[in-house]
Design a protein around this motif. Structure first.
Motif, PDB file in Angstrom:
ATOM      1  N   GLN A 572       0.864  -1.175   0.000  1.00 47.47           N
ATOM      2  CA  GLN A 572       0.000   0.000   0.000  1.00 47.47           C
ATOM      3  C   GLN A 572       0.905   1.232   0.000  1.00 47.47           C
ATOM      4  O   GLN A 572       1.686   1.437   0.927  1.00 47.47           O
ATOM      5  N   ILE A 573       0.810   2.025  -1.063  1.00 45.32           N
ATOM      6  CA  ILE A 573       1.651   3.220  -1.191  1.00 45.32           C
ATOM      7  C   ILE A 573       0.874   4.392  -0.613  1.00 45.32           C
ATOM      8  O   ILE A 573      -0.181   4.779  -1.114  1.00 45.32           O
ATOM      9  N   LEU A 574       1.427   4.948   0.466  1.00 45.22           N
ATOM     10  CA  LEU A 574       0.717   5.935   1.264  1.00 45.22           C
ATOM     11  C   LEU A 574       1.280   7.340   1.094  1.00 45.22           C
ATOM     12  O   LEU A 574       2.491   7.530   0.902  1.00 45.22           O
ATOM     13  N   HIS A 575       0.403   8.317   1.185  1.00 45.07           N
ATOM     14  CA  HIS A 575       0.785   9.716   1.380  1.00 45.07           C
ATOM     15  C   HIS A 575       1.557   9.808   2.687  1.00 45.07           C
ATOM     16  O   HIS A 575       1.450   8.934   3.557  1.00 45.07           O
ATOM     17  N   GLY A 576       2.345  10.839   2.857  1.00 51.47           N
ATOM     18  CA  GLY A 576       3.102  11.017   4.085  1.00 51.47           C
ATOM     19  C   GLY A 576       2.241  11.505   5.235  1.00 51.47           C
ATOM     20  O   GLY A 576       1.007  11.473   5.181  1.00 51.47           O
ATOM     21  N   SER A 577       2.882  11.989   6.279  1.00 54.19           N
ATOM     22  CA  SER A 577       2.161  12.363   7.504  1.00 54.19           C
ATOM     23  C   SER A 577       2.335  13.839   7.824  1.00 54.19           C
ATOM     24  O   SER A 577       2.432  14.227   8.987  1.00 54.19           O
ATOM     25  N   ALA A 578       2.340  14.696   6.792  1.00 56.47           N
ATOM     26  CA  ALA A 578       2.580  16.118   7.024  1.00 56.47           C
ATOM     27  C   ALA A 578       1.336  16.870   7.465  1.00 56.47           C
ATOM     28  O   ALA A 578       1.433  17.981   7.952  1.00 56.47           O
ATOM     29  N   ASN A 579       0.167  16.280   7.269  1.00 55.63           N
ATOM     30  CA  ASN A 579      -1.065  16.988   7.619  1.00 55.63           C
ATOM     31  C   ASN A 579      -2.092  16.003   8.183  1.00 55.63           C
ATOM     32  O   ASN A 579      -1.991  14.795   7.968  1.00 55.63           O
ATOM     33  N   PRO A 580      -3.067  16.496   8.927  1.00 58.39           N
ATOM     34  CA  PRO A 580      -4.044  15.589   9.530  1.00 58.39           C
ATOM     35  C   PRO A 580      -4.769  14.715   8.510  1.00 58.39           C
ATOM     36  O   PRO A 580      -4.917  13.511   8.715  1.00 58.39           O
ATOM     37  N   VAL A 581      -5.255  15.328   7.426  1.00 61.94           N
ATOM     38  CA  VAL A 581      -5.926  14.572   6.371  1.00 61.94           C
ATOM     39  C   VAL A 581      -5.012  14.568   5.158  1.00 61.94           C
ATOM     40  O   VAL A 581      -4.826  15.586   4.493  1.00 61.94           O
ATOM     41  N   GLY A 582      -4.416  13.425   4.917  1.00 63.80           N
ATOM     42  CA  GLY A 582      -3.476  13.320   3.808  1.00 63.80           C
ATOM     43  C   GLY A 582      -4.166  12.921   2.519  1.00 63.80           C
ATOM     44  O   GLY A 582      -5.365  13.128   2.332  1.00 63.80           O
ATOM     45  N   GLY A 583      -3.409  12.321   1.616  1.00 64.88           N
ATOM     46  CA  GLY A 583      -3.941  11.988   0.304  1.00 64.88           C
ATOM     47  C   GLY A 583      -4.435  10.562   0.195  1.00 64.88           C
ATOM     48  O   GLY A 583      -4.280   9.742   1.106  1.00 64.88           O
ATOM     49  N   GLN A 584      -5.034  10.287  -0.946  1.00 66.23           N
ATOM     50  CA  GLN A 584      -5.602   8.975  -1.225  1.00 66.23           C
ATOM     51  C   GLN A 584      -4.491   7.977  -1.550  1.00 66.23           C
ATOM     52  O   GLN A 584      -3.582   8.272  -2.312  1.00 66.23           O
ATOM     53  N   SER A 585      -4.571   6.792  -0.968  1.00 63.24           N
ATOM     54  CA  SER A 585      -3.538   5.764  -1.106  1.00 63.24           C
ATOM     55  C   SER A 585      -3.676   5.021  -2.429  1.00 63.24           C
ATOM     56  O   SER A 585      -4.677   5.140  -3.135  1.00 63.24           O
ATOM     57  N   GLN A 586      -2.662   4.230  -2.743  1.00 64.60           N
ATOM     58  CA  GLN A 586      -2.729   3.349  -3.919  1.00 64.60           C
ATOM     59  C   GLN A 586      -2.141   1.992  -3.564  1.00 64.60           C
ATOM     60  O   GLN A 586      -0.986   1.893  -3.145  1.00 64.60           O
ATOM     61  N   LEU A 587      -2.933   0.957  -3.739  1.00 62.20           N
ATOM     62  CA  LEU A 587      -2.468  -0.407  -3.530  1.00 62.20           C
ATOM     63  C   LEU A 587      -1.899  -0.936  -4.843  1.00 62.20           C
ATOM     64  O   LEU A 587      -2.541  -0.825  -5.898  1.00 62.20           O
ATOM     65  N   ILE A 588      -0.671  -1.463  -4.793  1.00 65.91           N
ATOM     66  CA  ILE A 588      -0.041  -1.970  -6.005  1.00 65.91           C
ATOM     67  C   ILE A 588       0.477  -3.386  -5.799  1.00 65.91           C
ATOM     68  O   ILE A 588       0.747  -3.804  -4.683  1.00 65.91           O
ATOM     69  N   LYS A 589       0.579  -4.092  -6.905  1.00 65.15           N
ATOM     70  CA  LYS A 589       1.364  -5.322  -6.932  1.00 65.15           C
ATOM     71  C   LYS A 589       2.696  -4.976  -7.592  1.00 65.15           C
ATOM     72  O   LYS A 589       2.750  -4.158  -8.513  1.00 65.15           O
ATOM     73  N   LEU A 590       3.751  -5.612  -7.145  1.00 60.01           N
ATOM     74  CA  LEU A 590       5.095  -5.249  -7.603  1.00 60.01           C
ATOM     75  C   LEU A 590       5.421  -5.942  -8.927  1.00 60.01           C
ATOM     76  O   LEU A 590       6.354  -6.737  -9.029  1.00 60.01           O
ATOM     77  N   ARG A 591       4.660  -5.583  -9.954  1.00 60.37           N
ATOM     78  CA  ARG A 591       4.813  -6.182 -11.283  1.00 60.37           C
ATOM     79  C   ARG A 591       5.926  -5.447 -12.026  1.00 60.37           C
ATOM     80  O   ARG A 591       5.678  -4.555 -12.840  1.00 60.37           O
ATOM     81  N   TRP A 592       7.137  -5.841 -11.771  1.00 62.40           N
ATOM     82  CA  TRP A 592       8.341  -5.199 -12.305  1.00 62.40           C
ATOM     83  C   TRP A 592       8.335  -5.230 -13.833  1.00 62.40           C
ATOM     84  O   TRP A 592       8.199  -6.284 -14.443  1.00 62.40           O
ATOM     85  N   GLY A 593       8.449  -4.050 -14.422  1.00 60.48           N
ATOM     86  CA  GLY A 593       8.474  -3.957 -15.873  1.00 60.48           C
ATOM     87  C   GLY A 593       7.164  -3.529 -16.484  1.00 60.48           C
ATOM     88  O   GLY A 593       7.112  -3.198 -17.666  1.00 60.48           O
ATOM     89  N   LYS A 594       6.102  -3.517 -15.695  1.00 60.15           N
ATOM     90  CA  LYS A 594       4.801  -3.098 -16.194  1.00 60.15           C
ATOM     91  C   LYS A 594       4.660  -1.576 -16.128  1.00 60.15           C
ATOM     92  O   LYS A 594       5.447  -0.883 -15.481  1.00 60.15           O
ATOM     93  N   LEU A 595       3.633  -1.052 -16.793  1.00 66.43           N
ATOM     94  CA  LEU A 595       3.339   0.378 -16.756  1.00 66.43           C
ATOM     95  C   LEU A 595       2.743   0.768 -15.403  1.00 66.43           C
ATOM     96  O   LEU A 595       2.238  -0.088 -14.675  1.00 66.43           O
ATOM     97  N   PRO A 596       2.775   2.059 -15.059  1.00 61.29           N
ATOM     98  CA  PRO A 596       2.268   2.471 -13.740  1.00 61.29           C
ATOM     99  C   PRO A 596       0.860   1.983 -13.431  1.00 61.29           C
ATOM    100  O   PRO A 596       0.611   1.441 -12.354  1.00 61.29           O
ATOM    101  N   ASP A 597      -0.061   2.144 -14.354  1.00 61.73           N
ATOM    102  CA  ASP A 597      -1.427   1.703 -14.084  1.00 61.73           C
ATOM    103  C   ASP A 597      -1.541   0.186 -14.018  1.00 61.73           C
ATOM    104  O   ASP A 597      -2.470  -0.346 -13.392  1.00 61.73           O
ATOM    105  N   GLU A 598      -0.619  -0.512 -14.647  1.00 56.68           N
ATOM    106  CA  GLU A 598      -0.638  -1.970 -14.608  1.00 56.68           C
ATOM    107  C   GLU A 598      -0.144  -2.520 -13.271  1.00 56.68           C
ATOM    108  O   GLU A 598      -0.329  -3.701 -12.983  1.00 56.68           O
ATOM    109  N   LEU A 599       0.467  -1.682 -12.461  1.00 55.64           N
ATOM    110  CA  LEU A 599       0.874  -2.091 -11.123  1.00 55.64           C
ATOM    111  C   LEU A 599      -0.305  -2.088 -10.154  1.00 55.64           C
ATOM    112  O   LEU A 599      -0.277  -2.774  -9.132  1.00 55.64           O
TER     113      LEU A 599
END
Length: 908
Positions: A572-599
């Motif tokens: 799970q790729i998370l926004h940092g902790s600089a503010n109380p309400v941070g950004g929306q996360s992105q869950l990825i599989k580590l598909r090495w060599g694929k395009l960003p959206d394919e992860l």
């Protein structure tokens, strides 16, 4: 004689009205229009049509006739161009010619400037400046114009390269006349980028923030066009510009894909100014259907004589040097429409030797001419005036001694708006001019190295394939009711687990003997910050719920490969902790060599990062002023305000025919209220954990997971009662005051209470050893081996709502599997193979072969660079690429990072 002069004067006086200008003349008026006939020339009308032994007639600024056997009217000055060529003058669709450079303060600290300081009824953010018109800023630069004319250019598009929404550009000629006479199209395009430029606003501080700000601007403009409550100069200008060409400056092919997503969301078709690395992912670039403006500022060879300095050069840098000149040909072969720009060249005359490199790598001269004339003319809306030699168009053309792209050719004259600029004044100067413009002889280069995916160390030349595999005779950790099976088999097929058991028969499947080895589900990291581009925190405001980590996934991050080597399959790729309400996360599989959206993990629930503690209140940050909140009380009020506003917003949006402005920030909070987005909250101390639970109870939302949660042992009963999960560290403590009361038994205590408990990394290095982190649960508290493994497999899968697909070895689940050389919780265990969806993205034997191949490839490229230097090619001193490793606390202004990367190529 007097009679002849009178006749000529009368002929010119007939055009007096058309020649008048608004500016007065201090003296007598010269209203004559030049009448010229160019004969016996090879006239290249456009890339598709050449007239041999042709005649070109011009009158004043305009082409009167072009063809063969034309009658030359009286009064025309005849110029015999036998053996010479006439081409349309070249056009550059992307320049900063004549535009003053934006003044940047250089302040990289927190400025506490939340809205525009610009006086007047403008938009709130200074990075959004559609009201700026390049035509109003443009001041001709005769020195620069002369350089461009000598290179063959007659007109350019001038762009104010400052801001995210940059306003309109203007197409101008390179004549030395008054600016009023040289502007061909005052509104040639609306312009955009991801760089906030000289804006004094804190926001945005990240690439994901820049994307969110641009998206919000589109929605604000849609709302603005339908309301009568507010007058906004910026939004009014933005709306007026939507029907002219749209040019987006985006460095790197990954940014091209990001721009394309914005285009599709808002029904736009951008022309993208790229940085020339499209060859790395040509199929993905072609699929966008966009037109490009590409540079030809190819990378100079690195001086590799010093072996110590040479170690600083990455394989990606070396391969980019070799393969960048193939980019124009790759685009041509793929059928991508593109124009060529001089932007980024140290000297405009370098265009010609660089084009020679492109020709020797397969670019056709026909395509090059189109990319320098008619295509850029069409992009900026001036095809009715320039780009080809046709009747009625401006007399913008060059006279050359030979075919334009030949080595010995000299551009002798450049006519701009019918005005003659002699570049070779006399025969004695011809040689020096030729030397200045000398083009390298196109030679077929040695075959370049193989393109790899990703374009990085450990990339693969061919895509890895899904396999049908039978793993035999292993110790299998199922994480299911069957527990740990001895001498068992696992069959994977079509990306799924087909069967788990003993003595399986898998037909034609590839059989791998796993005797004495262990097989586990892939490791799952609930809290990671790898694979992100240009900033992890959007911390300029108390809430950045509108930003999306999914917008900035970097598929080229070598940490993906390194973590596969540690058995990690999902993060799970998370926004940092600089503010109380941070950004929306992105869950990825580590598909090495694929395009960003394919992860991205298909069908996964949406998450968002919240944070508590010292990081979010920022009272100890330097800078003038401070961003709210500056106390822990203020943090609580931030959450209350967010959900109170979101509830009211949701109610209003539900009303039929509402005129509410769509707010991307509140959209995300409403998703939490609707149980469509789930909270992962950075937390440390008991008091604040209690506070957020009480706020959630009072406002009717749920907390999915407390991450870090180092004082979770104090509130485990309360978390259990609310069904809140815990993702913690194994034994991190004493690294700041908030963890003074952390204990290594924290996970054990929460687990015993019945909380779904996991270990996370929050660190690119630690993530490679999550299996060892799990082992610490045995050391501290005596958790069973089987339960300890679940801390980094099944338990994080449960808290991420993906346990139906991953986290255990069960028929029907995704074939995300690791083969270990020894007991998986041992410090001596190595991941020998890591499968994701049945594809072996990590293979320890293949890695050894890759390392040898990469060593050989480096040696080949080093030798090639040495040979290039020996032939007199330009070189540059080796400079290591700086790759940032992000942590929760990483805070920086991404615009500084982007400015630093505005060089030949920016490898993410």
């Amino acid at each position: 004689m007097k009679k002849i002069l009178l006749t000529i004067a009368l002929a010119f006086s007939a055009n007096c009205l058309s020649a008048q200008q608004t500016y007065p003349v201090n003296g007598t008026y010269d209203i004559r229009q030049g009448l010229y006939a160019f004969t016996n020339a090879n006239i290249v009308v456009n890339a598709q049509k050449t007239i041999s032994n042709g005649i070109l007639l011009i009158k004043g600024q305009t082409i009167q006739a072009v063809g063969t056997g034309l009658s030359i009217p009286k009064g025309y000055v005849v110029m015999d161009l036998k053996g010479k060529f006439i081409y349309p003058s070249l056009i550059d669709a992307f320049t900063a010619y004549g535009i003053p450079e934006a003044i940047r303060t250089g302040n990289t600290g927190r400025q506490a400037i939340f809205s525009s300081t610009k006086k007047g009824a403008y938009g709130w953010n200074e990075a959004i400046r559609p009201e700026i018109q390049a035509a109003n800023l443009f001041v001709a630069d005769e020195k620069k114009a002369d350089e461009m004319r000598k290179a063959g250019f007659g007109s350019v598009n001038v762009i104010n390269r400052d801001g995210i929404v940059r306003g309109t550009s203007a197409a101008v000629t390179l004549s030395d006349e008054k600016e009023n006479s040289t502007i061909l199209n005052a509104l040639s395009a609306a312009n955009y980028s991801f760089n906030k430029g000289s804006s004094q606003n804190d926001y945005p501080t990240s690439l994901m923030g820049a994307i969110a700000l641009l998206r919000q601007t589109y929605y604000d403009a849609q709302w603005y066009g339908k309301q009568k409550e507010e007058y906004n100069i910026s939004l009014a200008a933005f709306n007026k510009q939507q029907n002219i060409p749209q040019i987006f400056e985006a460095d790197g092919w990954q940014n091209i894909l990001r721009v394309d997503k914005i285009a599709k969301e808002f029904g736009k078709q951008y022309i993208i100014k790229s940085n020339g690395d499209e060859y790395q992912r040509i199929a993905a670039v072609k699929a966008t259907g966009t037109s490009l403006i590409i540079p030809v500022n190819f990378i100079s060879a690195y001086d590799v004589e010093d072996t110590v300095e040479t170690r600083d050069i990455s394989l990606a840098q070396m391969k980019a040097w070799e393969l960048a000149p193939t980019n124009p040909a790759a685009l041509e072969k793929a059928g991508v429409r593109f124009a060529i720009s001089t932007q980024g060249l140290e000297n405009v005359k370098d265009l010609w030797p660089n084009l020679s490199q492109a020709f020797s790598n397969g670019l056709t001269k026909k395509q090059a001419l189109m990319a320098l004339t008619e295509i850029p003319a069409a992009m900026i809306g001036i095809t009715d005036k320039v780009g080809s030699l046709e009747v009625g168009k401006l007399a913008n053309f060059i006279i050359t001694s030979d075919s334009l792209f030949k080595k010995e050719n000299v551009i002798e004259e450049n006519w701009v708006q019918g005005k003659r600029f002699i570049l070779v004044k006399k025969e004695t100067e011809k040689d020096s001019t030729k030397l200045a413009l000398k083009k390298e002889e196109p030679q077929k280069p040695a075959a370049p190295g193989t393109l790899v995916f990703p374009f990085n160390a450990f990339g693969n030349a061919t895509p890895l394939k899904q396999e049908s595999v039978l793993l035999k005779n292993a110790t299998v950790w199922t994480n299911e009711k069957e527990g740990i099976l001895q001498n068992a088999d696992v069959w994977i097929e079509n990306g799924k687990i087909k069967a788990v058991g003993k003595n399986l028969n898998a037909g034609n499947a590839t059989v791998i003997d796993a005797t004495a080895k262990h097989i586990t589900p892939g490791m799952i990291d609930e809290h990671s910050h790898i694979a992100m581009t240009a900033g992890i925190n959007e911390g300029a405001q108390a809430s950045s719920a509108e930003v999306r980590v999914g917008d900035i996934i970097n598929s080229e991050d070598v940490n993906i490969y390194r973590q596969l080597a540690g058995g990690v399959t999902t993060s799970q790729i998370l926004h940092g902790s600089a503010n109380p309400v941070g950004g929306q996360s992105q869950l990825i599989k580590l598909r090495w060599g694929k395009l960003p959206d394919e992860l991205k993990f298909e069908g996964a629930d949406a998450f968002i990062k919240f944070a508590l503690g010292e990081n979010v209140k920022q009272s100890n940050f330097s800078g003038s002023g401070a961003r709210f909140p500056v106390t822990r009380m203020g943090v609580e009020q931030t959450f209350v305000d967010q959900f109170t506003r979101a509830k009211a917003y949701k109610t209003e949006m539900a009303k039929k025919g509402n005129t509410i402005r769509r707010d991307l920030e509140l959209d995300a909070i409403v998703e939490i209220l609707d149980n469509k987005r789930f909270i992962t909250c950075h937390s440390y101390v008991q008091s604040e954990i209690n506070m957020l639970m009480q706020v959630a109870d009072s406002l009717g939302f749920k907390i999915n997971t407390f991450t870090h949660i180092l004082e979770g042992y104090k509130v485990a009963d309360k978390m259990k009662a609310r069904g809140i999960n815990a993702s913690t560290f194994s034994d991190w403590w004493a690294y700041k005051m908030e963890v003074a009361e952390a204990i290594p038994y924290n996970a054990k205590i929460m687990h015993n209470v019945g909380i779904t408990t996991a270990f996370n990394s929050d660190d690119a290095e630690m993530a490679r050893r999550l299996n060892q982190e799990a082992g610490k649960a045995i050391l501290y508290g005596g958790v069973s081996e089987e339960e300890a493994l679940k801390f980094v497999t099944l338990n994080p899968a449960k808290m991420l709502h993906i346990d139906h697909s991953v986290g255990s070895l069960k028929p029907g689940k995704d074939a995300d599997i690791v083969i270990w050389s020894a007991h998986p919780l041992s410090i001596y265990a190595r991941a020998e193979k890591t499968f994701i969806d049945g594809i072996p993205y990590w293979d320890i034997d293949r890695d050894a072969a890759l390392r040898k191949a990469q060593h050989d490839e480096r040696m080949r490229l080093i030798q090639k660079m040495k040979e290039s230097k020996s032939k007199g090619a330009k070189t540059q001193r080796p400079k290591a690429e700086v790759r940032r490793e992000f942590h929760c606390e990483t805070i920086e202004d991404y615009s500084i990072e982007l400015n630093d990367s505005e060089r030949s190529h920016n490898h993410e």
